[in-house]
Design a protein around this motif. Structure first.
Motif, mmCIF file in Angstrom:
data_model
loop_
_atom_site.group_PDB
_atom_site.id
_atom_site.type_symbol
_atom_site.label_atom_id
_atom_site.label_comp_id
_atom_site.label_asym_id
_atom_site.label_seq_id
_atom_site.Cartn_x
_atom_site.Cartn_y
_atom_site.Cartn_z
ATOM 1 N N HIS A 57 1.088 -0.844 0.297
ATOM 2 C CA HIS A 57 -0.171 0.083 -0.138
ATOM 3 C C HIS A 57 1.168 1.304 0.189
ATOM 4 C CE1 HIS A 57 -4.130 1.666 1.067
ATOM 5 N NE2 HIS A 57 -3.295 3.057 1.121
ATOM 6 N N HIS A 59 1.573 5.398 -2.318
ATOM 7 C CA HIS A 59 1.127 6.075 -3.256
ATOM 8 C C HIS A 59 2.134 6.729 -3.414
ATOM 9 C CE1 HIS A 59 -2.905 5.466 -1.887
ATOM 10 N NE2 HIS A 59 -2.435 5.082 -0.825
ATOM 11 N N LYS A 148 -9.156 -1.168 -6.167
ATOM 12 C CA LYS A 148 -9.803 -0.601 -4.662
ATOM 13 C C LYS A 148 -10.625 0.311 -4.962
ATOM 14 C CE LYS A 148 -7.524 2.130 -1.380
ATOM 15 N NZ LYS A 148 -6.653 3.304 -1.264
ATOM 16 N N HIS A 235 -5.535 -0.335 5.121
ATOM 17 C CA HIS A 235 -5.529 0.354 6.495
ATOM 18 C C HIS A 235 -6.063 0.476 8.243
ATOM 19 C CE1 HIS A 235 -7.851 3.671 4.647
ATOM 20 N NE2 HIS A 235 -6.917 3.956 3.600
ATOM 21 N N ASP A 311 0.789 2.525 3.428
ATOM 22 C CA ASP A 311 -0.293 4.280 3.160
ATOM 23 C C ASP A 311 0.901 5.269 2.704
ATOM 24 O OD1 ASP A 311 -2.299 5.135 1.648
ATOM 25 O OD2 ASP A 311 -2.986 4.839 3.939
HETATM 26 ZN ZN LIG Z 1 -4.050 4.757 0.687
#
Ligand SMILES: [Zn+2]
Length: 448
Positions: A57, A59, A148, A235, A311
């Motif tokens: 996970h 970004h 997702k 998360h 995340d």
């Molecule tokens: Zn995320």
């Protein structure tokens, strides 16, 4: 051949004092190996040898409301390697009007030639329509095995769209992850907080109550149950949310749970820090209370959490987080963490979880859940030579001015930690040594 010797190999099933040979990017032999003259010896004495860690996970190079994340695939994967992570699963995002396949191409281009570690993509579906429906088969064939959806933000789908997507996803063998928060509840609370004169970072957790996460988890689990599609709660941050997952499991829902280190070591008191320091910790869901930290730690120990990811979504404090100085809802959401996940997990749990369980959470489970096992996540002959040689004895302190992440702070500043990767191999090549990138770009796209 490269031969890693004198270390202890770790798998979810046990510890083995054996050597491991690498050739042509693969693990070619595990056992008691007698090196030949031209073999390169890698000394892992005193170290644990893990299948390279997987962060499912992240970004990187993501535009969020006119802001681009501070880390792109160059710096983000450099930092990942430095910390011991050899594969990431980032998110390709389909924006309104875009096709899924074009979104995948866009994200592949962002990573190509830049990545220090291997990369794959989940597909974030933000515009569910007939065209997207018909692209699912081709997407699966392009090596994407996970979708997702969001239940909050302008990327959200409504419940009926999510259910349709789940039904189609099941046909092609996807697993579907979800950002579970009740979007309209959050937006409403943000508006009411501001109407009452609350513009500071201390209002952020008030806008994201635990109940809004738990309610969304419950709803998503029921949609999962209706569709029969395997689902993943990304998360997860609350005790209440865990309870909903437990209920769903009792009903036979195929639900996996991901959580992140920041939710198990930092709490919501950070949002009360003076001088806008709280903005450094603004992420969604927000940091929670002590009772949540306790529940998440317990869930990790008893095996109710399947995977640990970061995340990672980094924004500079000086120029980007600062945009929300007068209004907490304008602070770009997200925290950096891709470099520090392995060592923070050691810091939190120490010997409370075994090296085998650690291996399961950080490597084998993410490989299994996201369709990469046993090519990734396994120490076995024929697997890719993604290997993290972990030296448990090194004591050091996390400092923003001494890290590879391309951002001007870390939420873990000043934390005293133990352990660091001595060597990190990506596809058989040395990608990092003693917590530093070696500056080679061995990362490849992973078809799942
Ligand atoms: Zn995320």
């Amino acid at each position: 051949m490269k031969i890693i010797q004198n270390g202890t190999l770790v798998t979810p099933k046990g510890l083995y004092d054996l050597s491991l040979a690498i050739y042509n990017g693969k693990i070619v032999e595990i056992g008691e190996i007698t090196p030949k003259e031209d073999d390169e010896i890698i000394d892992a004495s005193g170290c644990l040898v893990f299948p390279g860690f997987i962060d499912a996970h992240t970004h990187l190079d993501l535009p969020v409301g006119g802001n681009l994340t501070a880390d792109d695939f160059e710096s983000g994967t450099r930092a990942a390697a430095a910390g011991g992570t050899t594969t990431i699963v980032d998110f390709a995002t389909q924006y309104e009007g875009d096709t899924l396949l074009n979104a995948l191409d866009t994200w592949k281009r962002k990573a190509e030639g830049k990545a220090h570690v291997n990369y794959a993509f989940h597909m974030a579906v933000c515009d569910w329509n007939d065209n997207a429906r018909h692209e699912l088969k081709a997407l699966r064939e392009a090596g994407v095995s996970s979708l997702k959806v969001y239940m909050a933000y302008d990327t959200a789908l409504n419940d009926a769209e999510i259910l349709e997507l789940l039904e189609d996803a099941k046909k092609y063998g996807f697993i579907v992850g979800c950002h579970c928060e009740n979007g309209s509840v959050i937006t409403n609370r943000q508006e009411r907080l501001k109407a009452g004169g609350r513009f500071g970072t201390d209002a952020h957790p008030l806008a994201h109550p635990a109940e809004a996460e738990a309610e969304a988890i419950s709803r998503f689990c029921y949609l999962g149950k209706l569709s029969g599609c395997p689902i993943n709660i990304v998360h997860l941050s609350t005790r209440l949310g865990l309870q909903e997952v437990k209920k769903a499991k009792e009903q036979g829902v195929k639900v996996y749970v991901e959580s992140c280190p920041q939710y198990m070591i930092l709490d919501e008191s950070k949002y009360e820090l003076p001088d806008f320091e709280g903005a450094k910790y603004v992420c969604s869901p927000p940091l929670r209370r002590a009772e949540d930290i306790y529940a998440l730690r317990e869930a990790v120990i008893v095996g109710d959490i399947d995977t640990i990811a970061t995340d990672h979504c980094s924004f500079r404090f000086d120029t980007q987080k600062n945009l929300g100085r007068d209004d907490f809802t304008k602070i770009p959401n997200g925290c950096p963490g891709i470099e520090h996940r392995p060592v923070i997990m050691k810091k939190i749990f120490g010997d409370q979880i075994s090296a085998m369980d650690y291996c399961r959470l950080m490597s084998s489970n993410p490989a299994k859940v996201f369709g990469m096992y046993p090519r990734k996540g396994a120490l076995q002959e024929g697997a890719d030579a993604d290997i993290t040689v972990w030296d448990p004895g090194v004591k050091w302190t996390i400092r923003a001015n001494d890290m590879e992440q391309n951002v001007d702070y870390t939420p873990f500043e000043g934390l005293k930690v133990e352990g660091r990767p001595r060597f990190v191999f990506v596809n058989g090549e040395l990608a990092a040594e003693n917590g530093r990138s070696t500056d080679i770009h061995m990362g490849e796209y992973v078809r799942r």
